[in-house]
Design a protein around this motif. Sequence first.
Motif, PDB file in Angstrom:
ATOM      1  N   THR A 143      -3.210   2.297   6.680  1.00 27.64           N
ATOM      2  CA  THR A 143      -3.782   1.792   5.430  1.00 27.64           C
ATOM      3  C   THR A 143      -5.009   2.603   5.038  1.00 27.64           C
ATOM      4  O   THR A 143      -5.182   2.986   3.872  1.00 27.64           O
ATOM      5  N   ASP A 196       1.792   0.724   0.508  1.00 24.93           N
ATOM      6  CA  ASP A 196       1.384   0.271   1.836  1.00 24.93           C
ATOM      7  C   ASP A 196       2.265  -0.899   2.249  1.00 24.93           C
ATOM      8  O   ASP A 196       2.156  -1.992   1.707  1.00 24.93           O
ATOM      9  N   GLU A 197       3.128  -0.684   3.190  1.00 26.47           N
ATOM     10  CA  GLU A 197       4.071  -1.692   3.683  1.00 26.47           C
ATOM     11  C   GLU A 197       4.740  -2.470   2.551  1.00 26.47           C
ATOM     12  O   GLU A 197       4.645  -3.693   2.489  1.00 26.47           O
TER      13      GLU A 197
HETATM   14 MG   LIG Z   1      -2.141  -1.412   7.262  1.00 18.85          MG
END
Ligand SMILES: [Mg+2]
Lengths: 230, 405
Positions: A49, A170-171
Amino acid sequence: METTVIDAHNISKTYDPSGIPVHAVNNVHLHLTKGEFTALVGPSGSGKTTLLNLIGGLDRPDTGNIIINQTDITKLTNRELVRFRLQNIGFVFQSFNLIPVLTAKENAAFIMMLQKIPKTKREERIQALFDEVGLSDKLNARPAKLSGGQQQRVAIIRALASHPQFVLADEPTANLDSAAASNLMDMMEKLNREEQITFVFSTHDQRVIDRARRVIRLVDGKIEADIENK
Amino acid sequence: MWPIQLSWKNIWRNKNRTLVTVSAVAFATFISVLASGLKEGIFGNLIHDVVSSYSGHVQVHLKGYQDEQVIENSFAVSPSMKQEIQAIPGVILATERLESFALASSGENTKGCLVIGIEKAEESSFMNIGGKIIAGRTVAENEKSILVPEGLAKRMKLQLQDTLILIGQGYHGASAAGKYVISGMLRFGSPKMNERLIIMPIGSARELFGAEGISTSLAILLDPRSRPESVAEKIKTITGENHEVLTWGEIMPDIKQHIDADSGNMQYVQYILYALVGLGIFSTLLIMVAERSRENGMLLCLGMSKRMLQQVFLLESLITVLLGALMGLLISLPVMFYLKWHPLRISGTTAEAYKKFGFEPIFPTSTDPSIFLKQGVTVLVMGLILSLYPIWRIATLHPLSSMKK
Ligand SMILES: [Mg+2]
Ligand SMILES: Nc1ncnc2c1ncn2[C@@H]1O[C@H](COP(=O)(O)OP(=O)(O)OP(=O)(O)O)[C@@H](O)[C@H]1O
């Protein structure tokens, strides 16, 4: 010929919340070219991240330079950075991406509106993208009426609609079941292929990793492996 | 779709909360208008009653008369001065008076009293002499007859057509004495006036006191909406250095103080009301900012400028307050006009006090447009000031950390 979209040298980010420094990103070099479909992987806390935030201009590195589209974004003022992000980088977050009071169409067009792209042009583009990913019947639905997977798809359309240099996610599949995750990957692959959209996404999901063409593995803030898939 | 459209959509994000906030603002605006209308109405009316019963809003004297109210301090009102004063906007009437003390005697009885010579013109439009006559008739100009108040008549056992002898000191030390027939009896609201105020035509008074062509005061009645202070300023430029121009508040400082204190109390009630509404609006803003902090973080991450996000919040709170204020004003209109035409009647001791002074025991309501405007603007300004809170919160918002929460 390969076109560079990100050239990051020597970037580090250290957090020091309680006296013990955490090297979230430690002296990383990263080079990304147009059309990549790249996964950022690694254990929890490895700095995925943080790295995405740095190359997306959401956070500033302690050291190093990040050059995007011939601009070193570490040299920009805060205000310039906001403008730069708006014009050059698309973002997809893990969840709660959309503005609840706007319809899917309005959410998808939001970045283009901030960019002051004329309404007809906006609507044409959004309509085409919705058609392309099979969401046409949801154009006027509010986020609350969409499934998690549909919401993420709208968020991806919003991120890439105005042809940014690259899209950072991000994810993006973390809150989705495996069918929805697979659907989302199909859509991203399709747009990557047909629209030449550069994607960089972080993930823990092996099935998502398997679909990436390049996998960058982070451990303790350092790039441990950088491999071409298939 | 620009900040305004986004604001509008956000306002209806939580319909119930918006409705509660709008209604609270509307209610407060309504109560504020009502309170102001009553305040202006009651005290405006009281002042009007007090002032029009005798003093007038403004008086012109020879300099020094206010401190030493003797006939020596009288002056000649030139026709041009009077004309110029009467031409000032807001002036309804300017009328000369000659006042002095005299002893009234009839048979065995002698009493000190105040003799006032008035101009014919003021009888009806100013002091409303006609309405105060309870027996007999009013006096004709230059007639050697007088009007006596009920209280004095009772004490001195006077009847209509009785003769009263007035003895006093005239202008420049001349002796003043004369015989007058009582043509009418008066009833004044003020007990003081009811005991000792004798009225005669100004011509007769001048003759009695040997004060040919002069007056002790020029009393001026104004339109209730004009400000006595500003009219007094204009009059000063006409009368010049040798005269004093006083407002009713300067002539009767004790009454002025009393009214100011009472209306000040009502002002406090309004301040409390404003504080409550302010708190209500503020708590809504507090919740609004708190529950959208994540979303705001995301908007800033996407590339929306803080300035634009601030505009969205500012417009949201302004539109909410504006809706509330407009609704409050709309509700207050019929209520205010109803109260104007059907004033609240007072009861109890206050009513008695009002009656004693000859005032109608009602609480009138003012529907002056300035009341609506002032309350509406006050609520709006309050909303504007409170909106600084979300603006400040957005200014200090850190997009990434607010998204983590
Ligand atoms: Mg993360
Ligand atoms: N704002 C912050 N303050 C202090 N430490 C932080 C902050 N953000 C991240 N860290 C630390 O930096 C390191 C890297 O965090 P990061 O969130 O980048 O990891 P990640 O790879 O994204 O993990 P995950 O897979 O759990 O999302 C972690 O040790 C984390 O605790």
